[in-house]
Design a protein around this motif. Sequence first.
Motif, PDB file in Angstrom:
ATOM      1  N   GLY A 254       0.390  -2.493 -30.264  1.00 57.50           N
ATOM      2  CA  GLY A 254       0.796  -2.188 -31.632  1.00 57.50           C
ATOM      3  C   GLY A 254       0.745  -0.697 -31.924  1.00 57.50           C
ATOM      4  O   GLY A 254       0.417  -0.285 -33.036  1.00 57.50           O
ATOM      5  N   VAL A 255       1.060   0.107 -30.928  1.00 57.54           N
ATOM      6  CA  VAL A 255       0.975   1.563 -31.083  1.00 57.54           C
ATOM      7  C   VAL A 255       2.379   2.162 -31.075  1.00 57.54           C
ATOM      8  O   VAL A 255       3.182   1.876 -30.194  1.00 57.54           O
ATOM      9  N   ARG A 256       2.652   2.974 -32.068  1.00 63.71           N
ATOM     10  CA  ARG A 256       3.944   3.639 -32.163  1.00 63.71           C
ATOM     11  C   ARG A 256       3.796   5.056 -31.632  1.00 63.71           C
ATOM     12  O   ARG A 256       2.852   5.753 -31.985  1.00 63.71           O
ATOM     13  N   LEU A 257       4.732   5.490 -30.782  1.00 61.29           N
ATOM     14  CA  LEU A 257       4.658   6.843 -30.234  1.00 61.29           C
ATOM     15  C   LEU A 257       6.057   7.370 -30.003  1.00 61.29           C
ATOM     16  O   LEU A 257       6.956   6.635 -29.596  1.00 61.29           O
ATOM     17  N   GLU A 258       6.215   8.655 -30.243  1.00 62.05           N
ATOM     18  CA  GLU A 258       7.503   9.284 -29.980  1.00 62.05           C
ATOM     19  C   GLU A 258       7.349  10.096 -28.695  1.00 62.05           C
ATOM     20  O   GLU A 258       6.460  10.941 -28.605  1.00 62.05           O
ATOM     21  N   ASP A 259       8.217   9.831 -27.718  1.00 60.01           N
ATOM     22  CA  ASP A 259       8.094  10.536 -26.449  1.00 60.01           C
ATOM     23  C   ASP A 259       8.647  11.948 -26.579  1.00 60.01           C
ATOM     24  O   ASP A 259       9.797  12.141 -26.967  1.00 60.01           O
TER      25      ASP A 259
END
Length: 613
Positions: A254-259
């Motif tokens: 449930g982790v949002r990340l922008e590469d």
Amino acid sequence: MQSLRDALEDRMRAALAAVVGPEGRELDPLIRPTQDARFGDYQSNVALSLAKRLGEKPRDTAARLVAALALDDLTDPPEVSGPGFINFRFRPAFLAAQLAAIQADPRLGLAPVAEPQRVVVDFSSPNLAKEMHVGHVRSTIIGDCIARLLEHFGHTVLRLNHVGDWGTQFGMLIQHVRELQPHVLEDPEQLHIDDLEAFYVEAKRRFDSDPEFAVRARRAVVDLQSGDPMALEVWRAFCRESLRHCHEIYERLGVRLEDRGESFYNPYLPELVAELRARELAVDHDGAVCFFVEGWTNREGKPLPLMVQKSDGGYNYDTTDLAGIRHRTGVERAARIIYVTDIRQHQHFEMVFAGARKAGWAPPSVSLEHVGFGMILGVDGRPFRTRDGGTIKLKELLDEAIERAAARVAELREKDPERRPDTSPEADANIARIVGLGAVKYADLSHNVTSDYRFDWNTMLALEGNTAPYMLYAYARIRSIRRRAHPGNAGILPAPAQHVPGVDSPEIHSWELPPDLPILLEHPSEVALAKQLLHFVPTLRQVAVELRPHLLTDYLYGLSRAYSTFYDRERGVRIVDAEPESVRLSRLRLCDLTARTLKLGLELLGIGVLEQM
Ligand code: ARG
């Protein structure tokens, strides 16, 4: 809403002004929570230092302050104790009014900040081409928690995955594939993470044992850097597949990340180094380009620089991180940049921060913060590894967490088959997932970030103690009261059909009790619970500044303990069948506020709740 302590401080400042004149307003009233509840809730020891200035006995100063204090609506009459401490105990009616004021607020008293900041949280950030392993779990969990918390305050958070997607490891991989796995070149899109992992192991072995291969691998790095189309294509395929695998894990967690990996900053590096040289901040040194920032020395006591360009012309970690800060302040306009990594990188960040300040890329108004965390150890206190000494893959760790949680859940159900109405396999699987992943997250977050901790399945999955299962169970138990309170009781409507995840809202969550119930606090366990509930907002504020999530887990644990006492037949009060109705409703509201606080608190830790367990 003002915290209890802030409210006291305001009144104390007014009293200080009355005793010493207007400058009293500027004094720190030195109010702290008491260690012992017999002395009340808070204590001020400002009289001790003030007395010296005034040339009188501290107890006399304390008495004068007490006489000047106007606190009747907040506390019982303050008492002077010991050498001149002033003790405060909140009035139940004041606590009740504070709680009543937040009962209809889905944010439980925390208004969004008036001036939202742009914040970068740089976390997770694994080096690509290898599967994620247990070493990546802390950054991912802690970073996500920090981001959630700051988002909850209303800040604009940029969650950046600063992956290691550039450098020698790719030269090694490209060369290995060229030589021994040429089919990959024909169709790089077919690449799978398992192949990648195998290639990596094999390429690394060759790199370390075969000097000639090492030379060819380094040449492949140069190919890549100079934009050779074939090298670039393979590199892209490696990164794409590797990131796909990372995002499978993020999604599960449930982790949002922008590469935005290291390679993103490549175009900025030559000009950055050129500028440092032109401004004479960086100098040539043994063929490399060094940026000396004051205050760091190596083992021989010689000044230790940031190395911004290697003698072979390549750039490195320091250079990219400097370019990162410059981009994040200049383009992203971040006011706060937070890095979550292993504590062993602390010096790297301190030096990069100092360099960025010196070069003027991070003005004083921008806060640069490194959150360095300790290691995960095995139960034996040694580095956490598989039985045969290998690294533990994150995917396997999470699978195991869910499996073990499933076993626990089955045990629970056997013990008490009546407890949970929905025993479908889907419900079981969902519970196991939330408990298992929650246990891993909670165990991580509940330790002081900087400390090492032992990864112990038995402790983290225990139903007793400061664990996710305990917290989730506490929540589910409160929610079951709601179901019991419902039948035939006026004032409580039927349960909404579906629990909706996401931000808490009064419609779905407030038990349909009237939004403005008078709260009545009579029993000591009610008063104690009320104080805990009112401590939520100050705790969040503190965590948002100090970036120490364990303060939040400690708080939630304290809250659920206060609730247990309140709910206990002997030490607490009756709830569902309490009389008269006004008392019953007030107690149901306390249950409701506790559940909402636990739910929001767990959500900020990245842990979902269960309506039944
Ligand atoms: N890739 C690095 C590692 O695995 C962590 C990167 C952290 N972020 C940064 N901006 N340096 O150690």
